[in-house]
Design an enzyme around this catalytic site. Structure first.
Site, PDB file in Angstrom:
ATOM      1  N   CYS A  67      47.233  40.364  40.595  1.00 26.38           N
ATOM      2  CA  CYS A  67      46.420  40.577  41.812  1.00 26.38           C
ATOM      3  C   CYS A  67      45.206  40.725  41.724  1.00 26.38           C
ATOM      4  CB  CYS A  67      47.223  41.667  42.563  1.00 26.38           C
ATOM      5  SG  CYS A  67      46.912  43.150  41.889  1.00 26.38           S
ATOM      6  N   ARG A 101      46.805  46.037  28.338  1.00 28.01           N
ATOM      7  CA  ARG A 101      45.734  44.876  27.943  1.00 28.01           C
ATOM      8  C   ARG A 101      45.733  44.977  26.789  1.00 28.01           C
ATOM      9  NH1 ARG A 101      40.539  43.990  30.228  1.00 28.01           N
ATOM     10  NH2 ARG A 101      39.771  41.793  30.351  1.00 28.01           N
ATOM     11  N   HIS A 205      37.743  39.628  39.809  1.00 26.73           N
ATOM     12  CA  HIS A 205      36.661  39.528  39.129  1.00 26.73           C
ATOM     13  C   HIS A 205      35.254  39.175  39.652  1.00 26.73           C
ATOM     14  CE1 HIS A 205      39.570  36.821  36.515  1.00 26.73           C
ATOM     15  NE2 HIS A 205      39.690  38.126  36.150  1.00 26.73           N
TER      16      HIS A 205
HETATM   17 FE1  CFM Z   1      39.062  36.044  31.215  1.00 22.82          FE
HETATM   18 FE2  CFM Z   1      41.027  35.181  30.460  1.00 22.82          FE
HETATM   19 FE3  CFM Z   1      40.697  37.020  32.321  1.00 22.82          FE
HETATM   20 FE4  CFM Z   1      40.075  37.575  29.883  1.00 22.82          FE
HETATM   21 FE5  CFM Z   1      42.631  38.852  29.595  1.00 22.82          FE
HETATM   22 FE6  CFM Z   1      43.459  36.310  30.390  1.00 22.82          FE
HETATM   23 FE7  CFM Z   1      43.183  38.251  32.443  1.00 22.82          FE
HETATM   24 MO1  CFM Z   1      44.858  38.557  30.621  1.00 22.82          MO
HETATM   25  S1  CFM Z   1      39.679  35.768  28.885  1.00 22.82           S
HETATM   26  S2  CFM Z   1      38.933  38.050  31.686  1.00 22.82           S
HETATM   27  S3  CFM Z   1      40.753  39.186  28.381  1.00 22.82           S
HETATM   28  S4  CFM Z   1      40.347  34.991  32.315  1.00 22.82           S
HETATM   29  S5  CFM Z   1      44.215  37.594  28.799  1.00 22.82           S
HETATM   30  S6  CFM Z   1      42.791  34.022  29.786  1.00 22.82           S
HETATM   31  S7  CFM Z   1      44.739  36.755  32.121  1.00 22.82           S
HETATM   32  S8  CFM Z   1      43.338  39.789  31.069  1.00 22.82           S
HETATM   33  S9  CFM Z   1      41.813  38.122  33.945  1.00 22.82           S
END
Ligand code: CFM
Length: 554
Positions: A67, A101, A205
């Site tokens: 989410c 994580r 993000h």
């Molecule tokens: Fe970038 Fe990712 Fe993500 Fe990530 Fe992660 Fe991820 Fe994520 Mo899990 S590199 S920041 S450190 S998009 S592994 S592939 S899904 S937490 S939001």
């Protein structure tokens, strides 16, 4: 269960047939939608096919996604150690976004706070949902301040906060004003990152990028001089990756001014505008802040990747080329030369057991691409890959940015209006230097995406779901499947080793040179273990079990 034979020498026709067969299971309307997200990677005129991404998951489908709150609080702000991150919401949101994580941090000395071992939450209950939770939030902020005296407190909104209309931003402003008036130097700000705000964690993000940029970046001008000063963006120190990258860069003589946000601190964000180059690892999660820093402060950005030895070498050389100093270029080459013998030795042994094996990678918004480098180095082929929540530019490359449709869900997330800062904007390169770099073929602001980097006889699937994951494993039988905790045990029960590429299970680091060797060894162990051959349940080997009733013997 894995009953069909393993597919070998797969052709595009096989993959197209497989796609058609899998989609037949869906109602026609759903199948039509999935067909746009389930692609055979066949390039036409050198261009990858257009994939649909960053759209809502169809209700009823068991998605791998998370989410918006998870993307904001867990992903971007979670790894910063000295901000007190308060989750305003029921306790589960705070608890389940707390360190699963495996993002690590390394406090420097006794007065460097590390709040990551704490899960701060307002623990909203029914009463707060009915009568409002603002008072409770204000009390939580004051309590956190009294207990810890942090430099900054951040507040994260969960779903009910948006539904009942608690104004976290005004509570943050009031608390900050009250404390500042008492002479306390503290920054307090909020994130409207309610879980439902976007179609996935990707929206979180963007919200995190906006607020850190608005409330923190540029607050600290007192930055020590250094020759080669960069920010590392989109690296989150999972399993200690950032420690490896920091070590390599330090040996090259490159200073990390700020990281977003593995092993980071509040002060690093505040001085981020002082760097001379932004290096982006995870394009999906952090490109917004890089773009805004370029507009406001004149810092250019480049895409780097420290996952994979070749990628690490390319990235180091690119940083050195940007600065263009002979001294730095030589130091980078010396560090690479130091590292290579151990890599060659490891690969010479491991490749004898991994060559020709196959992998599937379904992870987040960048790792499904980056980790293909490591598999390639081991002689393994990635036959299917996809992101959970990336956008078309992460698949097809940034050249499609202009063609991406803006829908109501993406419009829901604010695009900040940013202008050059009259006092602090300074171009980092002269016209002449830019010409030199251009002549050398140096690319700024470029990300070519996952699809052009994969061979044609492969599958690229956005927002993979449980049904499709199970079918891919049953039919194609890869030697390894990489995804997250939700997929792990279902896949393993089918007799296929499963490696978590979010948390790394209990492993890592996998970045840089030494990290690559860790990865090779672990994958070698997984794909060559005989344990998977014992995964058949008794009734699969022997479907007609016969038995006798106990009383017959009496
Ligand atoms: Fe970038 Fe990712 Fe993500 Fe990530 Fe992660 Fe991820 Fe994520 Mo899990 S590199 S920041 S450190 S998009 S592994 S592939 S899904 S937490 S939001």
């Amino acid at each position: 269960m894995a009953t069909k034979n393993k597919m070998v020498n797969i052709t595009n026709k096989d993959l197209n047939d497989l796609k058609e067969e899998l989609l037949k299971k869906y109602p026609p309307k759903v199948a039509r939608k999935r067909a746009k997200q389930f692609m055979v990677n066949e390039a036409t005129d050198g261009n990858p096919p257009e994939i649909q991404a960053n759209v809502r998951t169809i209700p009823g489908i068991i998605t791998m996604r998370g989410c918006t709150y998870a993307g904001c609080k867990g992903v971007i702000l979670g790894p910063t150690r000295d901000i007190v991150n308060i989750t305003h919401g029921p306790i589960g949101c705070g608890f389940y976004s707390w360190l699963t994580r495996r993002n690590q941090t390394s406090p420097q000395g006794d007065d460097d706070w590390n709040f990551m071992p704490y899960a701060f939450s307002t623990d909203m209950s029914e009463n707060d949902i009915v009568f409002g939770g603002e008072k409770k939030l204000k009390a939580a902020i004051m309590e956190a301040y009294e207990l810890f005296k942090p430099k900054a407190i951040a507040i994260f909104a969960t779903c009910p906060v948006g539904l009942i209309g608690d104004d976290i931003h005004s509570v943050a402003r009031d608390a900050k004003k009250e404390l500042n008036e008492k002479g306390v130097d503290i920054n307090i700000f909020g994130f409207s990152c309610e879980g439902y705000k976007g179609v996935s964690q990707s929206a979180g993000h963007h919200i995190a990028n906006n607020q850190i940029f608005t409330h923190v970046v540029g607050l600290e001008d007192d930055v020590p001089e250094s020759k080669y000063r960069i920010n590392m963006l989109g690296e989150y120190n999972i399993g200690g990756d950032a420690f490896v990258i920091e070590d390599i860069l330090e040996r090259c003589g490159i200073t990390i001014n700020a990281t977003f946000s593995g092993n980071s601190t509040y002060d690093q964000f505040a001085r981020a505008h002082a760097a001379d180059l932004n290096c982006i690892m995870c394009h999906r999660s952090i490109n917004y802040v890089a773009e805004m820093m370029e507009t406001k402060f004149g810092i250019p950005w480049i895409k780097v990747n420290f996952i994979g030895v070749d990628a690490t070498i390319k990235s180091l050389r690119k940083i050195a080329q940007y600065f263009g100093d002979k001294e730095l270029i030589e130091r980078v080459e010396a560090v690479i030369a130091e590292e290579m013998p151990a890599i060659e030795e490891a690969l010479a042994d491991i490749r004898t057991r991994t060559e020709g094996k196959t992998a599937m990678l379904f992870v987040g918004g960048s790792r499904a691409h980056h980790y293909q480098e490591l598999f390639r180095e081991m002689g393994m082929k990635t036959i299917a890959a996809g992101y959970e929540f990336a956008h078309r530019d992460d698949y097809e490359g940034r050249r499609v940015l202009g063609d991406i449709k803006v829908d109501a869900d993406s419009r829901n997330i604010e695009e900040l209006e940013v202008e050059a800062c009259p006092e602090r904007y300074k171009p980092r390169k002269s016209e002449g230097e830019l010409k030199r770099l251009e002549a050398e073929g140096f690319e700024f602001k470029d990300y070519e995406g996952l699809m052009p980097d994969m061979p044609e006889d492969t599958l690229v699937i956005d927002d993979l779901n449980q049904y499709e994951a199970d079918e891919l494993v049953k039919r194609i039988k890869p030697d390894i499947f990489c995804a997250g905790i939700k997929e792990k045990f279902g896949i393993q029960k089918m007799g296929i080793p499963m490696k978590q590429l979010h948390s790394y299970d209990s492993g890592g680091p996998y970045a840089g040179f030494s990290g690559a060797v860790n990865f090779y060894k672990e994958i070698d162990r997984l794909v060559n273990s005989r344990v998977w051959g014992f995964m058949k349940a008794p009734w699969e080997k022997n479907p007609e079990l016969s038995g006798t009733f106990v009383w017959e013997n009496n």
